[in-house]
Design an enzyme around this catalytic site. Structure first.
Site, PDB file in Angstrom:
ATOM      1  N   GLU A   1      -6.878   5.207   7.406  1.00 38.25           N
ATOM      2  CA  GLU A   1      -6.598   6.607   7.073  1.00 38.25           C
ATOM      3  C   GLU A   1      -7.765   7.222   6.319  1.00 38.25           C
ATOM      4  O   GLU A   1      -8.084   8.393   6.490  1.00 38.25           O
ATOM      5  CB  GLU A   1      -5.293   6.696   6.255  1.00 38.25           C
ATOM      6  CG  GLU A   1      -4.077   6.464   7.148  1.00 38.25           C
ATOM      7  CD  GLU A   1      -2.869   5.883   6.430  1.00 38.25           C
ATOM      8  OE1 GLU A   1      -2.821   5.901   5.181  1.00 38.25           O
ATOM      9  OE2 GLU A   1      -1.967   5.397   7.134  1.00 38.25           O
TER      10      GLU A   1
ATOM     11  N   LYS B   1       0.177   4.315  -0.404  1.00 39.40           N
ATOM     12  CA  LYS B   1      -0.413   5.572   0.123  1.00 39.40           C
ATOM     13  C   LYS B   1      -0.073   6.719  -0.830  1.00 39.40           C
ATOM     14  O   LYS B   1      -0.046   6.512  -2.043  1.00 39.40           O
ATOM     15  CB  LYS B   1       0.080   5.818   1.547  1.00 39.40           C
ATOM     16  CG  LYS B   1      -0.061   4.570   2.419  1.00 39.40           C
ATOM     17  CD  LYS B   1       0.138   4.803   3.870  1.00 39.40           C
ATOM     18  CE  LYS B   1      -0.058   3.498   4.617  1.00 39.40           C
ATOM     19  NZ  LYS B   1      -0.015   3.652   6.056  1.00 39.40           N
TER      20      LYS B   1
ATOM     21  N   GLU C   1      -5.660  -4.316  10.470  1.00 35.47           N
ATOM     22  CA  GLU C   1      -4.612  -3.331  10.709  1.00 35.47           C
ATOM     23  C   GLU C   1      -4.896  -2.529  11.977  1.00 35.47           C
ATOM     24  O   GLU C   1      -5.697  -1.581  11.939  1.00 35.47           O
ATOM     25  CB  GLU C   1      -4.529  -2.367   9.520  1.00 35.47           C
ATOM     26  CG  GLU C   1      -4.215  -3.041   8.216  1.00 35.47           C
ATOM     27  CD  GLU C   1      -3.560  -2.089   7.229  1.00 35.47           C
ATOM     28  OE1 GLU C   1      -2.470  -2.390   6.747  1.00 35.47           O
ATOM     29  OE2 GLU C   1      -4.144  -1.014   6.972  1.00 35.47           O
TER      30      GLU C   1
ATOM     31  N   ASN D   1       0.880  -1.174   0.000  1.00 35.64           N
ATOM     32  CA  ASN D   1       0.000   0.000   0.000  1.00 35.64           C
ATOM     33  C   ASN D   1       0.916   1.222   0.000  1.00 35.64           C
ATOM     34  O   ASN D   1       1.477   1.578   1.030  1.00 35.64           O
ATOM     35  CB  ASN D   1      -0.889  -0.024   1.255  1.00 35.64           C
ATOM     36  CG  ASN D   1      -1.678   1.266   1.422  1.00 35.64           C
ATOM     37  OD1 ASN D   1      -1.785   2.072   0.498  1.00 35.64           O
ATOM     38  ND2 ASN D   1      -2.226   1.461   2.625  1.00 35.64           N
TER      39      ASN D   1
ATOM     40  N   SER E   1       3.108  -1.731  10.272  1.00 36.39           N
ATOM     41  CA  SER E   1       4.556  -1.834  10.478  1.00 36.39           C
ATOM     42  C   SER E   1       5.105  -3.240  10.240  1.00 36.39           C
ATOM     43  O   SER E   1       6.055  -3.658  10.896  1.00 36.39           O
ATOM     44  CB  SER E   1       4.946  -1.326  11.873  1.00 36.39           C
ATOM     45  OG  SER E   1       4.550   0.029  12.035  1.00 36.39           O
TER      46      SER E   1
ATOM     47  N   HIS F   1      -9.449   1.703   4.355  1.00 39.41           N
ATOM     48  CA  HIS F   1      -8.220   1.855   5.147  1.00 39.41           C
ATOM     49  C   HIS F   1      -8.496   2.843   6.277  1.00 39.41           C
ATOM     50  O   HIS F   1      -9.254   3.800   6.095  1.00 39.41           O
ATOM     51  CB  HIS F   1      -7.083   2.358   4.245  1.00 39.41           C
ATOM     52  CG  HIS F   1      -5.762   2.318   4.928  1.00 39.41           C
ATOM     53  ND1 HIS F   1      -5.379   3.295   5.809  1.00 39.41           N
ATOM     54  CD2 HIS F   1      -4.758   1.417   4.893  1.00 39.41           C
ATOM     55  CE1 HIS F   1      -4.175   2.973   6.288  1.00 39.41           C
ATOM     56  NE2 HIS F   1      -3.788   1.833   5.744  1.00 39.41           N
TER      57      HIS F   1
ATOM     58  N   GLY G   1       2.295   2.705  10.578  1.00 42.53           N
ATOM     59  CA  GLY G   1       3.262   3.779  10.363  1.00 42.53           C
ATOM     60  C   GLY G   1       3.944   4.257  11.631  1.00 42.53           C
ATOM     61  O   GLY G   1       4.610   5.285  11.649  1.00 42.53           O
TER      62      GLY G   1
END
Ligand code: PGA
Length: 259
Positions: free
Chosen positions: A101, A15, A171, A13, A217, A99, A177
């Site tokens: 985010e 991003k 996730e 991914n 991560s 996701h 991250g």
């Protein structure tokens, strides 16, 4: 992983990273170092503007290209959005949906996630549907309920004959991250619970064959141990998917002997 029953999938991914030119460079570097012989399913989900360059570069390979989002309507007045058949026509095989985010920064809800999963399946894309708890939810002991709700709502109206096409990515938001990774045991526990939810909603057979990925991560150092867990069928990888050597090492970790 359990390769007897289900696919192992390593998905990147990107991003909001890399330009189309950098995409071409990355793909050239990746092709040069991909492991020889058989490997698991590999996907790279890239910014929309990089999709043509990625598809062109990987045409003769088994690496599938994906998008990081889509809209649930087929067409219309949705400035800035992309419909699923546009992604298919551009050569995408996968699309990441929901996701954290996008949920946190762009107002995605379980209802929009569900509508997008249905649209992706209708178009023939493989949706990678994300779920995950915040640190606060984990500390308050509501991880299991929260994830079960995300799965139930996200999969609403997905018919029995399509559920196998869905990939679920667990996730934990606190691990994305941040350099903090869920321990293999924590990740396994949640992935096992997700499979139990799918079992209840569908059947044991469907639960056994659906691929559930871990993300947050994951890198070339911790991938081996995470992927050794029986209910973790691959990874959704952010940071480490931006570097060809690291991404390849994760693919190699997914080639380990399985339980
Ligand atoms: P990360 O991102 O690997 O950089 O933590 C994972 C993701 O958000 O999909």
């Amino acid at each position: 992983m359990n390769r007897k029953y289900r696919k192992t999938v390593i998905a990147g991914n990107w991003k909001m990273n890399k330009t189309p030119s950098q995409t071409k460079e990355f793909m050239t570097a990746l092709k040069a170092i991909m492991p020889k012989g058989r490997w698991c399913d590999v996907a790279l989900c890239v910014p929309a503007i990089c999709i043509p360059a990625a598809v062109r570069a990987m045409r003769e390979t088994r690496v599938g290209i994906g998008a990081e989002n889509c809209h649930f309507e087929a067409k219309g007045a949705f400035t800035g959005e992309l419909a699923t058949d546009m992604l298919v026509d551009a050569g995408c095989k996968y699309v990441i949906i929901g996701h954290s985010e996008r949920r946190e920064m762009f107002g995605e809800t379980d209802a929009t996630v569900n509508a997008k999963v249905l649209a992706a399946l209708e178009a023939g894309l493989t949706p990678i549907m994300c779920c995950g708890e915040t640190l606060e939810q984990r500390q308050n002991g509501v991880t299991e309920e929260h994830i079960a709700m995300q799965i139930k709502l996200g999969l609403k109206d997905v018919p029995e004959d399509k559920i196998r096409k869905v990939i679920i990515a667990y996730e934990p938001i606190w691990a994305i991250g941040t350099g903090l990774t869920a321990t293999p045991e924590q990740a396994q526990e949640v992935c096992e619970n997700i499979r139990a939810v799918v079992r209840k909603l569908y059947s044991s057979k469907n639960a056994r064959v659906i691929s559930i990925l871990y993300g947050g991560s994951m890198n070339e150092k911790n991938a081996y141990e995470l992927l050794a867990q029986p209910d973790i069928d691959g990874g959704l990888i952010g940071g480490a998917s931006l570097v060809p050597e690291k991404f390849v090492q994760i693919i190699e970790a997914a080639n380990q002997p399985t339980v």
